[in-house]
Design a protein around this motif. Structure first.
Motif, PDB file in Angstrom:
ATOM      1  N   ARG A 141      -3.959  -3.316   1.405  1.00 22.35           N
ATOM      2  CA  ARG A 141      -2.801  -3.447   2.300  1.00 22.35           C
ATOM      3  C   ARG A 141      -2.908  -2.481   3.487  1.00 22.35           C
ATOM      4  O   ARG A 141      -2.678  -2.867   4.622  1.00 22.35           O
ATOM      5  CB  ARG A 141      -1.496  -3.195   1.542  1.00 22.35           C
ATOM      6  CG  ARG A 141      -1.160  -4.220   0.479  1.00 22.35           C
ATOM      7  CD  ARG A 141      -0.791  -5.565   1.039  1.00 22.35           C
ATOM      8  NE  ARG A 141       0.352  -5.426   1.918  1.00 22.35           N
ATOM      9  CZ  ARG A 141       0.601  -6.226   2.943  1.00 22.35           C
ATOM     10  NH1 ARG A 141      -0.199  -7.220   3.219  1.00 22.35           N
ATOM     11  NH2 ARG A 141       1.663  -6.043   3.703  1.00 22.35           N
ATOM     12  N   MET A 164      -3.586  -2.948   7.962  1.00 20.67           N
ATOM     13  CA  MET A 164      -2.532  -2.534   8.892  1.00 20.67           C
ATOM     14  C   MET A 164      -3.161  -2.094  10.218  1.00 20.67           C
ATOM     15  O   MET A 164      -4.244  -1.500  10.225  1.00 20.67           O
ATOM     16  CB  MET A 164      -1.719  -1.381   8.294  1.00 20.67           C
ATOM     17  CG  MET A 164      -0.926  -1.774   7.091  1.00 20.67           C
ATOM     18  SD  MET A 164      -0.044  -0.337   6.412  1.00 20.67           S
ATOM     19  CE  MET A 164       0.752  -1.091   5.015  1.00 20.67           C
ATOM     20  N   VAL A 186       1.770   3.094  12.004  1.00 16.38           N
ATOM     21  CA  VAL A 186       1.907   2.270  10.804  1.00 16.38           C
ATOM     22  C   VAL A 186       2.644   3.065   9.734  1.00 16.38           C
ATOM     23  O   VAL A 186       3.502   2.549   9.027  1.00 16.38           O
ATOM     24  CB  VAL A 186       0.510   1.835  10.299  1.00 16.38           C
ATOM     25  CG1 VAL A 186       0.565   1.314   8.879  1.00 16.38           C
ATOM     26  CG2 VAL A 186      -0.071   0.781  11.225  1.00 16.38           C
ATOM     27  N   TYR A 187       2.296   4.323   9.634  1.00 16.83           N
ATOM     28  CA  TYR A 187       2.922   5.195   8.643  1.00 16.83           C
ATOM     29  C   TYR A 187       4.437   5.152   8.768  1.00 16.83           C
ATOM     30  O   TYR A 187       5.153   5.013   7.786  1.00 16.83           O
ATOM     31  CB  TYR A 187       2.409   6.626   8.830  1.00 16.83           C
ATOM     32  CG  TYR A 187       2.964   7.617   7.843  1.00 16.83           C
ATOM     33  CD1 TYR A 187       2.334   7.801   6.617  1.00 16.83           C
ATOM     34  CD2 TYR A 187       4.100   8.364   8.118  1.00 16.83           C
ATOM     35  CE1 TYR A 187       2.833   8.701   5.700  1.00 16.83           C
ATOM     36  CE2 TYR A 187       4.595   9.263   7.209  1.00 16.83           C
ATOM     37  CZ  TYR A 187       3.957   9.434   6.005  1.00 16.83           C
ATOM     38  OH  TYR A 187       4.457  10.328   5.094  1.00 16.83           O
ATOM     39  N   LYS A 224       6.357   2.906  10.694  1.00 11.95           N
ATOM     40  CA  LYS A 224       6.967   1.582  10.849  1.00 11.95           C
ATOM     41  C   LYS A 224       6.795   0.651   9.646  1.00 11.95           C
ATOM     42  O   LYS A 224       7.680  -0.146   9.355  1.00 11.95           O
ATOM     43  CB  LYS A 224       6.379   0.883  12.083  1.00 11.95           C
ATOM     44  CG  LYS A 224       6.849   1.468  13.395  1.00 11.95           C
ATOM     45  CD  LYS A 224       6.159   0.828  14.564  1.00 11.95           C
ATOM     46  CE  LYS A 224       6.607  -0.601  14.736  1.00 11.95           C
ATOM     47  NZ  LYS A 224       6.095  -1.226  15.961  1.00 11.95           N
ATOM     48  N   TYR A 225       5.646   0.731   8.963  1.00 12.06           N
ATOM     49  CA  TYR A 225       5.330  -0.298   7.972  1.00 12.06           C
ATOM     50  C   TYR A 225       5.232   0.188   6.524  1.00 12.06           C
ATOM     51  O   TYR A 225       5.517  -0.567   5.602  1.00 12.06           O
ATOM     52  CB  TYR A 225       4.012  -0.989   8.331  1.00 12.06           C
ATOM     53  CG  TYR A 225       4.043  -1.647   9.685  1.00 12.06           C
ATOM     54  CD1 TYR A 225       4.792  -2.791   9.902  1.00 12.06           C
ATOM     55  CD2 TYR A 225       3.331  -1.115  10.750  1.00 12.06           C
ATOM     56  CE1 TYR A 225       4.837  -3.393  11.145  1.00 12.06           C
ATOM     57  CE2 TYR A 225       3.366  -1.697  12.002  1.00 12.06           C
ATOM     58  CZ  TYR A 225       4.118  -2.844  12.195  1.00 12.06           C
ATOM     59  OH  TYR A 225       4.160  -3.430  13.426  1.00 12.06           O
ATOM     60  N   LEU A 226       4.810   1.408   6.353  1.00 15.33           N
ATOM     61  CA  LEU A 226       4.545   1.902   4.998  1.00 15.33           C
ATOM     62  C   LEU A 226       5.754   1.786   4.081  1.00 15.33           C
ATOM     63  O   LEU A 226       5.645   1.323   2.950  1.00 15.33           O
ATOM     64  CB  LEU A 226       4.053   3.350   5.065  1.00 15.33           C
ATOM     65  CG  LEU A 226       3.542   3.940   3.763  1.00 15.33           C
ATOM     66  CD1 LEU A 226       2.289   3.218   3.301  1.00 15.33           C
ATOM     67  CD2 LEU A 226       3.246   5.419   3.938  1.00 15.33           C
ATOM     68  N   LYS A 245       8.057  -0.244   3.979  1.00 14.67           N
ATOM     69  CA  LYS A 245       8.395  -1.634   3.650  1.00 14.67           C
ATOM     70  C   LYS A 245       7.468  -2.236   2.604  1.00 14.67           C
ATOM     71  O   LYS A 245       7.718  -3.342   2.117  1.00 14.67           O
ATOM     72  CB  LYS A 245       8.364  -2.488   4.918  1.00 14.67           C
ATOM     73  CG  LYS A 245       9.380  -2.047   5.949  1.00 14.67           C
ATOM     74  CD  LYS A 245       9.220  -2.811   7.242  1.00 14.67           C
ATOM     75  CE  LYS A 245      10.150  -2.244   8.303  1.00 14.67           C
ATOM     76  NZ  LYS A 245       9.891  -2.834   9.616  1.00 14.67           N
ATOM     77  N   GLU A 246       6.410  -1.531   2.262  1.00 15.83           N
ATOM     78  CA  GLU A 246       5.436  -2.054   1.306  1.00 15.83           C
ATOM     79  C   GLU A 246       5.981  -2.006  -0.127  1.00 15.83           C
ATOM     80  O   GLU A 246       6.647  -1.040  -0.505  1.00 15.83           O
ATOM     81  CB  GLU A 246       4.140  -1.239   1.374  1.00 15.83           C
ATOM     82  CG  GLU A 246       3.320  -1.506   2.600  1.00 15.83           C
ATOM     83  CD  GLU A 246       2.756  -2.913   2.632  1.00 15.83           C
ATOM     84  OE1 GLU A 246       2.417  -3.474   1.587  1.00 15.83           O
ATOM     85  OE2 GLU A 246       2.643  -3.461   3.754  1.00 15.83           O
ATOM     86  N   TYR A 264       5.340   1.175  -2.099  1.00 18.91           N
ATOM     87  CA  TYR A 264       5.893   2.438  -1.597  1.00 18.91           C
ATOM     88  C   TYR A 264       6.639   3.223  -2.677  1.00 18.91           C
ATOM     89  O   TYR A 264       6.553   4.452  -2.729  1.00 18.91           O
ATOM     90  CB  TYR A 264       6.802   2.174  -0.391  1.00 18.91           C
ATOM     91  CG  TYR A 264       7.313   3.431   0.254  1.00 18.91           C
ATOM     92  CD1 TYR A 264       6.474   4.224   1.028  1.00 18.91           C
ATOM     93  CD2 TYR A 264       8.637   3.836   0.092  1.00 18.91           C
ATOM     94  CE1 TYR A 264       6.942   5.387   1.624  1.00 18.91           C
ATOM     95  CE2 TYR A 264       9.107   4.991   0.684  1.00 18.91           C
ATOM     96  CZ  TYR A 264       8.255   5.763   1.447  1.00 18.91           C
ATOM     97  OH  TYR A 264       8.715   6.916   2.026  1.00 18.91           O
TER      98      TYR A 264
END
Length: 178
Positions: free
Chosen positions: A115, A119, A147-148, A150-152, A154-155, A158
């Protein structure tokens, strides 16, 4: 053997309160020795003659006594120090922010790695260790675009990681030598 216990999501914003003094006493009651806690965010070191599987069961029993779920990562001193030995060259650079993401045995590492590798990294570096992921952010200006940031969060994985900043990661290494 010396162990490092890292707890996730305790004492953050007044939620999931865990008294480190009480937790220390519970760990001592297991017969574990030289229990050290560092700051109020769930960093505990201790000595035990138990193997890691037994330690995992006993610590889980303690954590299950709380009215909320506490995810954990348990590493031997050797496992923790191996992460230090395999740090990427960029980790020693002056970066805006450095974090270490330790993942629990409740998640498949290959899923996390896949994943993150997919990214679009933006002004950041990632290094995959054996039990941790090292994440460096180069400057404050672009931090909110990383990415850290904004997206992490939401995984799905997490909730199975616990994050320590670079200073805390290094402080635990110091404490392992005590």
């Amino acid at each position: 053997m010396k162990y490092v216990l890292l707890l996730r999501g305790i004492n953050v914003g007044g939620k999931n309160k865990v008294s480190m003094a009480d937790l220390k006493n519970m760990i001592l009651s297991l017969g574990y020795e030289n229990v050290i806690t560092y700051i109020n965010s769930g960093n505990i070191l201790f000595d035990s003659t138990d193997n890691i599987d037994t330690v995992n069961v006993k610590i889980s029993q303690i954590l299950n006594s709380y009215p909320f779920k506490i995810n954990k990562v348990i590493l031997t001193k050797q496992e923790y120090l191996e992460e230090l030995e395999n740090l990427p060259v960029w980790w020693k650079d002056e970066l805006y922010r450095k974090d270490v993401l330790f993942y629990s045995e409740d998640i498949n590492y290959s899923i996390i790695k896949e994943r993150i590798n997919n990214m679009p990294l933006n002004d950041e570096n990632v290094h995959f260790g054996k039990r941790a992921i090292f994440w460096g952010k180069f400057n404050e200006k672009n931090y909110l675009k990383t990415v850290y940031h904004k997206y992490l969060i939401k995984e799905p994985f997490y909730k199975y990681i616990t994050i320590r900043n670079g200073r805390t990661f290094m402080k635990i290494i110091e404490l392992l030598d005590k």
